[in-house]
Motif scaffolding. Sequence first.
Motif, PDB file in Angstrom:
ATOM      1  N   TRP A  49       0.851  -1.191   0.000  1.00 59.50           N
ATOM      2  CA  TRP A  49       0.000   0.000   0.000  1.00 59.50           C
ATOM      3  C   TRP A  49       0.884   1.236   0.000  1.00 59.50           C
ATOM      4  N   CYS A  50       0.401   2.333  -0.626  1.00 54.06           N
ATOM      5  CA  CYS A  50       1.042   3.639  -0.512  1.00 54.06           C
ATOM      6  C   CYS A  50      -0.044   4.709  -0.543  1.00 54.06           C
ATOM      7  N   SER A  51       0.333   5.924  -0.232  1.00 57.56           N
ATOM      8  CA  SER A  51      -0.644   7.011  -0.113  1.00 57.56           C
ATOM      9  C   SER A  51      -1.271   7.419  -1.440  1.00 57.56           C
ATOM     10  N   ALA A  52      -0.728   6.953  -2.559  1.00 56.92           N
ATOM     11  CA  ALA A  52      -1.303   7.271  -3.878  1.00 56.92           C
ATOM     12  C   ALA A  52      -2.381   6.271  -4.276  1.00 56.92           C
ATOM     13  N   TYR A  53      -2.798   5.423  -3.360  1.00 59.25           N
ATOM     14  CA  TYR A  53      -3.794   4.393  -3.646  1.00 59.25           C
ATOM     15  C   TYR A  53      -5.056   5.006  -4.273  1.00 59.25           C
ATOM     16  N   ALA A  54      -5.519   4.391  -5.367  1.00 57.64           N
ATOM     17  CA  ALA A  54      -6.767   4.789  -6.036  1.00 57.64           C
ATOM     18  C   ALA A  54      -7.491   3.507  -6.434  1.00 57.64           C
TER      19      ALA A  54
END
Length: 102
Positions: free
Chosen positions: A94-99
């Motif tokens: 997971w990373c904060s750019a997840y869409a």
Amino acid sequence: MNMNRRTFVIHSLVGTAALAAATLTRAEAAKVAETDPQAIGLGYKEDATKADKAKFPKYAAGQHCGNCQLYQGGATGYGNCALFPGKQVAAAGWCSAYAKKA
């Protein structure tokens, strides 16, 4: 050694195939490390459940690279991500750019 055209072409094709296979193997082995500066900035973790929920409140249970629009791989293992060209991320990551995929 007497090499005719047919033998030369066959050896050339085999050599090219071996080189291509070695290149693919090397490319598949490159994985994003959690210590990579870009990975740190995006809060990337190979295990989505270990995401820093305090720093990234956007994280929700069930979010992982395997169901992100930016991920280009299978549901398990590793795959390519548009954010990390030339490297692979974990499907369970997971990373904060997840869409979420549509």
